[in-house]
Design a protein around this motif. Structure first.
Motif, PDB file in Angstrom:
ATOM      1  N   LEU A  10       2.649   1.446  15.534  1.00 30.41           N
ATOM      2  CA  LEU A  10       3.255   0.698  16.638  1.00 30.41           C
ATOM      3  C   LEU A  10       3.446  -0.771  16.272  1.00 30.41           C
ATOM      4  O   LEU A  10       4.450  -1.382  16.633  1.00 30.41           O
ATOM      5  CB  LEU A  10       2.393   0.824  17.893  1.00 30.41           C
ATOM      6  CG  LEU A  10       2.326   2.219  18.525  1.00 30.41           C
ATOM      7  CD1 LEU A  10       1.439   2.196  19.762  1.00 30.41           C
ATOM      8  CD2 LEU A  10       3.705   2.731  18.886  1.00 30.41           C
ATOM      9  N   LEU A  11       2.479  -1.346  15.567  1.00 27.97           N
ATOM     10  CA  LEU A  11       2.606  -2.720  15.105  1.00 27.97           C
ATOM     11  C   LEU A  11       3.839  -2.886  14.213  1.00 27.97           C
ATOM     12  O   LEU A  11       4.632  -3.827  14.371  1.00 27.97           O
ATOM     13  CB  LEU A  11       1.349  -3.122  14.335  1.00 27.97           C
ATOM     14  CG  LEU A  11       1.396  -4.439  13.545  1.00 27.97           C
ATOM     15  CD1 LEU A  11       1.455  -5.622  14.484  1.00 27.97           C
ATOM     16  CD2 LEU A  11       0.196  -4.558  12.626  1.00 27.97           C
ATOM     17  N   THR A  12       4.030  -1.943  13.299  1.00 32.55           N
ATOM     18  CA  THR A  12       5.158  -2.018  12.368  1.00 32.55           C
ATOM     19  C   THR A  12       6.481  -1.828  13.093  1.00 32.55           C
ATOM     20  O   THR A  12       7.453  -2.547  12.832  1.00 32.55           O
ATOM     21  CB  THR A  12       4.995  -0.962  11.262  1.00 32.55           C
ATOM     22  OG1 THR A  12       3.716  -1.135  10.624  1.00 32.55           O
ATOM     23  CG2 THR A  12       6.088  -1.078  10.225  1.00 32.55           C
ATOM     24  N   ALA A  66       3.274 -12.913  16.302  1.00 32.68           N
ATOM     25  CA  ALA A  66       3.797 -12.413  17.574  1.00 32.68           C
ATOM     26  C   ALA A  66       3.509 -10.927  17.746  1.00 32.68           C
ATOM     27  O   ALA A  66       3.073 -10.493  18.814  1.00 32.68           O
ATOM     28  CB  ALA A  66       5.301 -12.682  17.662  1.00 32.68           C
ATOM     29  N   VAL A  67       3.756 -10.138  16.707  1.00 33.39           N
ATOM     30  CA  VAL A  67       3.512  -8.701  16.826  1.00 33.39           C
ATOM     31  C   VAL A  67       2.030  -8.389  16.762  1.00 33.39           C
ATOM     32  O   VAL A  67       1.559  -7.429  17.377  1.00 33.39           O
ATOM     33  CB  VAL A  67       4.285  -7.918  15.741  1.00 33.39           C
ATOM     34  CG1 VAL A  67       5.775  -8.039  15.954  1.00 33.39           C
ATOM     35  CG2 VAL A  67       3.921  -8.388  14.337  1.00 33.39           C
ATOM     36  N   GLY A  68       1.268  -9.210  16.037  1.00 33.46           N
ATOM     37  CA  GLY A  68      -0.179  -9.006  15.988  1.00 33.46           C
ATOM     38  C   GLY A  68      -0.816  -9.200  17.347  1.00 33.46           C
ATOM     39  O   GLY A  68      -1.662  -8.409  17.773  1.00 33.46           O
ATOM     40  N   THR A  74      -3.227 -12.255  12.577  1.00 33.72           N
ATOM     41  CA  THR A  74      -2.043 -12.412  11.736  1.00 33.72           C
ATOM     42  C   THR A  74      -2.294 -11.854  10.340  1.00 33.72           C
ATOM     43  O   THR A  74      -1.426 -11.191   9.752  1.00 33.72           O
ATOM     44  CB  THR A  74      -1.652 -13.901  11.633  1.00 33.72           C
ATOM     45  OG1 THR A  74      -1.400 -14.406  12.951  1.00 33.72           O
ATOM     46  CG2 THR A  74      -0.413 -14.086  10.780  1.00 33.72           C
ATOM     47  N   ALA A  75      -3.473 -12.115   9.805  1.00 34.69           N
ATOM     48  CA  ALA A  75      -3.807 -11.614   8.464  1.00 34.69           C
ATOM     49  C   ALA A  75      -3.820 -10.089   8.423  1.00 34.69           C
ATOM     50  O   ALA A  75      -3.338  -9.472   7.476  1.00 34.69           O
ATOM     51  CB  ALA A  75      -5.155 -12.170   8.020  1.00 34.69           C
ATOM     52  N   THR A  76      -4.376  -9.478   9.462  1.00 29.45           N
ATOM     53  CA  THR A  76      -4.406  -8.014   9.523  1.00 29.45           C
ATOM     54  C   THR A  76      -3.001  -7.447   9.627  1.00 29.45           C
ATOM     55  O   THR A  76      -2.661  -6.458   8.971  1.00 29.45           O
ATOM     56  CB  THR A  76      -5.254  -7.553  10.725  1.00 29.45           C
ATOM     57  OG1 THR A  76      -6.583  -8.052  10.585  1.00 29.45           O
ATOM     58  CG2 THR A  76      -5.303  -6.038  10.804  1.00 29.45           C
ATOM     59  N   ALA A  77      -2.167  -8.075  10.450  1.00 27.99           N
ATOM     60  CA  ALA A  77      -0.770  -7.634  10.559  1.00 27.99           C
ATOM     61  C   ALA A  77      -0.072  -7.733   9.210  1.00 27.99           C
ATOM     62  O   ALA A  77       0.721  -6.857   8.843  1.00 27.99           O
ATOM     63  CB  ALA A  77      -0.037  -8.473  11.597  1.00 27.99           C
ATOM     64  N   GLY A  78      -0.387  -8.787   8.453  1.00 27.94           N
ATOM     65  CA  GLY A  78       0.217  -8.975   7.141  1.00 27.94           C
ATOM     66  C   GLY A  78      -0.199  -7.925   6.128  1.00 27.94           C
ATOM     67  O   GLY A  78       0.496  -7.718   5.130  1.00 27.94           O
ATOM     68  N   ARG A  79      -1.324  -7.258   6.362  1.00 24.91           N
ATOM     69  CA  ARG A  79      -1.745  -6.165   5.485  1.00 24.91           C
ATOM     70  C   ARG A  79      -1.192  -4.818   5.951  1.00 24.91           C
ATOM     71  O   ARG A  79      -0.853  -3.948   5.141  1.00 24.91           O
ATOM     72  CB  ARG A  79      -3.274  -6.100   5.411  1.00 24.91           C
ATOM     73  CG  ARG A  79      -3.911  -7.272   4.685  1.00 24.91           C
ATOM     74  CD  ARG A  79      -5.399  -7.022   4.455  1.00 24.91           C
ATOM     75  NE  ARG A  79      -6.139  -6.947   5.708  1.00 24.91           N
ATOM     76  CZ  ARG A  79      -6.711  -7.980   6.308  1.00 24.91           C
ATOM     77  NH1 ARG A  79      -6.590  -9.195   5.768  1.00 24.91           N
ATOM     78  NH2 ARG A  79      -7.391  -7.843   7.425  1.00 24.91           N
ATOM     79  N   ILE A  80      -1.119  -4.649   7.271  1.00 24.28           N
ATOM     80  CA  ILE A  80      -0.706  -3.363   7.816  1.00 24.28           C
ATOM     81  C   ILE A  80       0.775  -3.099   7.622  1.00 24.28           C
ATOM     82  O   ILE A  80       1.185  -2.006   7.185  1.00 24.28           O
ATOM     83  CB  ILE A  80      -1.064  -3.283   9.312  1.00 24.28           C
ATOM     84  CG1 ILE A  80      -2.579  -3.179   9.490  1.00 24.28           C
ATOM     85  CG2 ILE A  80      -0.368  -2.097   9.984  1.00 24.28           C
ATOM     86  CD1 ILE A  80      -3.033  -3.250  10.940  1.00 24.28           C
ATOM     87  N   ILE A  81       1.624  -4.078   7.940  1.00 23.54           N
ATOM     88  CA  ILE A  81       3.073  -3.861   7.917  1.00 23.54           C
ATOM     89  C   ILE A  81       3.584  -3.426   6.544  1.00 23.54           C
ATOM     90  O   ILE A  81       4.352  -2.456   6.452  1.00 23.54           O
ATOM     91  CB  ILE A  81       3.803  -5.113   8.438  1.00 23.54           C
ATOM     92  CG1 ILE A  81       3.550  -5.256   9.946  1.00 23.54           C
ATOM     93  CG2 ILE A  81       5.307  -5.034   8.160  1.00 23.54           C
ATOM     94  CD1 ILE A  81       4.046  -6.553  10.547  1.00 23.54           C
ATOM     95  N   PRO A  82       3.188  -4.070   5.437  1.00 24.68           N
ATOM     96  CA  PRO A  82       3.646  -3.574   4.134  1.00 24.68           C
ATOM     97  C   PRO A  82       3.165  -2.163   3.827  1.00 24.68           C
ATOM     98  O   PRO A  82       3.911  -1.355   3.255  1.00 24.68           O
ATOM     99  CB  PRO A  82       3.053  -4.586   3.148  1.00 24.68           C
ATOM    100  CG  PRO A  82       2.863  -5.829   3.943  1.00 24.68           C
ATOM    101  CD  PRO A  82       2.471  -5.354   5.316  1.00 24.68           C
ATOM    102  N   ARG A  83       1.910  -1.840   4.216  1.00 24.40           N
ATOM    103  CA  ARG A  83       1.379  -0.515   3.916  1.00 24.40           C
ATOM    104  C   ARG A  83       2.120   0.567   4.693  1.00 24.40           C
ATOM    105  O   ARG A  83       2.525   1.594   4.122  1.00 24.40           O
ATOM    106  CB  ARG A  83      -0.118  -0.475   4.251  1.00 24.40           C
ATOM    107  CG  ARG A  83      -0.764   0.879   3.952  1.00 24.40           C
ATOM    108  CD  ARG A  83      -2.275   0.812   4.020  1.00 24.40           C
ATOM    109  NE  ARG A  83      -2.771   0.511   5.358  1.00 24.40           N
ATOM    110  CZ  ARG A  83      -3.405  -0.613   5.682  1.00 24.40           C
ATOM    111  NH1 ARG A  83      -3.599  -1.547   4.778  1.00 24.40           N
ATOM    112  NH2 ARG A  83      -3.836  -0.805   6.918  1.00 24.40           N
ATOM    113  N   VAL A  84       2.339   0.352   5.976  1.00 26.41           N
ATOM    114  CA  VAL A  84       3.038   1.347   6.782  1.00 26.41           C
ATOM    115  C   VAL A  84       4.508   1.446   6.362  1.00 26.41           C
ATOM    116  O   VAL A  84       5.070   2.541   6.275  1.00 26.41           O
ATOM    117  CB  VAL A  84       2.925   1.011   8.282  1.00 26.41           C
ATOM    118  CG1 VAL A  84       3.755   1.982   9.118  1.00 26.41           C
ATOM    119  CG2 VAL A  84       1.462   1.054   8.724  1.00 26.41           C
ATOM    120  N   THR A  85       5.121   0.301   6.076  1.00 29.25           N
ATOM    121  CA  THR A  85       6.510   0.297   5.613  1.00 29.25           C
ATOM    122  C   THR A  85       6.658   1.135   4.351  1.00 29.25           C
ATOM    123  O   THR A  85       7.604   1.932   4.218  1.00 29.25           O
ATOM    124  CB  THR A  85       6.981  -1.140   5.339  1.00 29.25           C
ATOM    125  OG1 THR A  85       7.016  -1.868   6.568  1.00 29.25           O
ATOM    126  CG2 THR A  85       8.360  -1.165   4.707  1.00 29.25           C
TER     127      THR A  85
END
Length: 342
Positions: free
Chosen positions: A84-86, A98-100, A107-118
Motif C-alpha cells: 500500500l505504501l508503494t 508524505a507517503v510514509g 521516511t527512512a523506512t519508506a526509502g527502503r520499502i519502495i525500492p524493494r516492493v518495486t
C-alpha cells in the motif's frame, strides 16, 4: 590565584554531585498503522491506491514471501502495508515523507520499502507483460484489432512516451535531455486492442529516437525471426515501413489510400489511449520520477505490470480526483519551471 579558586571549588563539591546519572533511553514511538483494506470502502480505497481491493490482495499474495520480514521484531511492516505504501507513492509521485506518514512509517523506512516492493512487482513482468505467442492468441489479437477499424493482420500498435526524470548526473547526463528540453526516459510500448501492454522497453535516454529504440529491441528481432507469422505492427511516421511494420501515408492520393490512413489512425489510437489510462491511474508517470535512474526504470515497469493487472480485473477507466498532495506537487513543478529548473 584563579587556578586555586577553581581547585577549591572542585574539592569542596560533594562527591555525590560528581557522579554521572545514568541516561534514560528514550522509548521508541511507533506511528499508527491503519489497515486500509479493512477501514476504507472500495471506492475510497481505489481513489487512494488506484486499484481495487481485490487487485491489491492479488498482488500481495504474489509477492508476500519475497517482501515479508522474518519476524515481527521492531514493529516490522506487514506485506500489506508495504504494498500500500508503494502504491500510494505511485499515486502521488511525491516525497517519501508524505507517503510514509500516510501509512505510518518513517521516511527512512519508506526509502527502503519502495525500492524493494518495486523490484518484486517489476519482476512479475515475465508473466504479466507478454506478446501473443500461440497461433490461437495471435489469431485472436488480429480479430480484436480488426474489429476496431477493419485493419487486417494487426497484433500490436507501437509508440513511445517520455517520462520525466531528474538529471542522472555524470558525463552522460545530457543524453537524457529530450528535444523538448527536459530530462526523460523514452519508453517504448506495444499495446494490444484490449489496452494491455504487450511489450515495454524502459531503459533508453530521452534523446533516443523512437525508431532507434525499436531497431535495437527484442520485439523487432522476434518479428525479423518470423515468430508472429504474417502479423503486423502499426506505428507512426517515425518508424520505417517493412513487411511487418505499417505506417501512415504522408500524401494519400486515392480513395483507397485515404481509407487506409483512416483505418490505421483509428487502430493506432489504441496506444495513445493506453498512455492516457496509464498516466491517469499512476500520476508518477506523468508528473515525473525523482529517484535514482535504476529505481526510476523499475517504477516504470512496475506501473506497467500493475496496469495490466488492473485490466485483468476489469478495473474501469476512472477519472481519478487529484489528492491535495498531487496538486501541491504539481504547484512545485510549475514553480520550478518558472525559475528555470528541471
Amino acid at each position: 590565584m584563579e587556578i586555586q579558586n577553581i581547585v577549591d571549588l572542585i574539592t569542596s563539591t560533594d562527591s555525590s554531585d560528581n557522579e554521572f546519572e545514568p541516561q534514560v533511553r528514550r522509548p521508541r514511538v511507533f506511528k499508527e498503522r491503519r489497515n486500509y483494506l479493512l477501514t476504507m470502502n472500495n471506492e475510497e480505497f481505489k481513489k487512494r491506491f488506484r486499484l481495487s481491493k481485490n487487485a491489491v490482495v492479488h498482488i500481495i499474495d504474489q509477492i508476500r514471501d519475497k517482501i515479508a520480514h522474518r519476524t515481527d521484531r521492531n514493529n516490522a511492516v506487514s506485506p500489506e502495508n508495504q504494498v500500500l505504501l508503494t502504491l500510494r507513492f505511485y499515486a502521488l509521485g511525491t516525497i517519501y515523507q508524505a507517503v510514509g506518514d500516510f501509512v505510518g512509517v518513517s521516511t527512512a523506512t519508506a526509502g527502503r520499502i519502495i525500492p524493494r516492493v518495486t523490484h518484486e512487482i517489476a519482476k512479475m513482468r515475465k508473466d504479466i507483460i507478454r506478446m501473443p505467442s500461440t497461433q490461437e492468441e495471435i489469431n485472436q489479437a488480429k480479430l480484436n484489432f480488426f474489429s476496431i477499424a477493419k485493419f487486417p493482420r494487426v497484433i500490436g500498435v507501437i509508440d513511445c512516451t517520455h517520462v520525466k526524470i531528474l538529471s542522472p548526473g555524470g558525463d552522460n547526463a545530457e543524453i537524457f535531455r529530450n528535444r523538448k528540453g527536459y530530462f526523460s526516459i523514452n519508453v517504448q510500448i506495444v499495446a494490444g486492442a484490449d489496452l494491455k501492454i504487450k511489450n515495454i522497453v524502459a531503459r533508453w535516454p530521452g534523446s533516443a529516437h523512437d525508431s532507434n529504440i525499436f531497431s535495437n529491441s527484442r520485439i523487432r528481432a522476434q518479428f525479423e525471426d518470423n515468430m508472429f507469422g504474417d502479423a503486423l505492427l502499426l506505428g507512426d511516421s517515425g518508424y520505417g515501413v517493412s513487411n511487418y511494420m505499417m505506417t501512415i501515408l504522408n500524401e494519400p492520393r486515392t480513395e483507397g489510400e485515404q481509407l487506409y490512413n483512416e483505418s490505421l489512425i483509428r487502430t493506432r489510437n489504441t496506444v495513445e489511449r493506453l498512455f492516457g489510462v496509464l498516466k491517469r491511474r499512476f500520476p508518477i508517470i506523468s508528473l515525473g520520477i525523482k529517484s535514482s535512474l535504476e529505481l526510476t526504470q523499475g517504477i516504470i515497469v512496475a506501473c506497467a505490470v500493475l496496469h495490466n493487472i488492473a485490466r485483468d480485473f476489469n478495473e474501469e477507466e476512472l477519472e481519478f480526483e487529484e489528492d491535495c498532495e498531487v496538486q501541491r506537487f504539481q504547484h512545485y513543478i510549475v514553480k520550478d519551471k518558472k525559475n528555470g529548473l528541471e
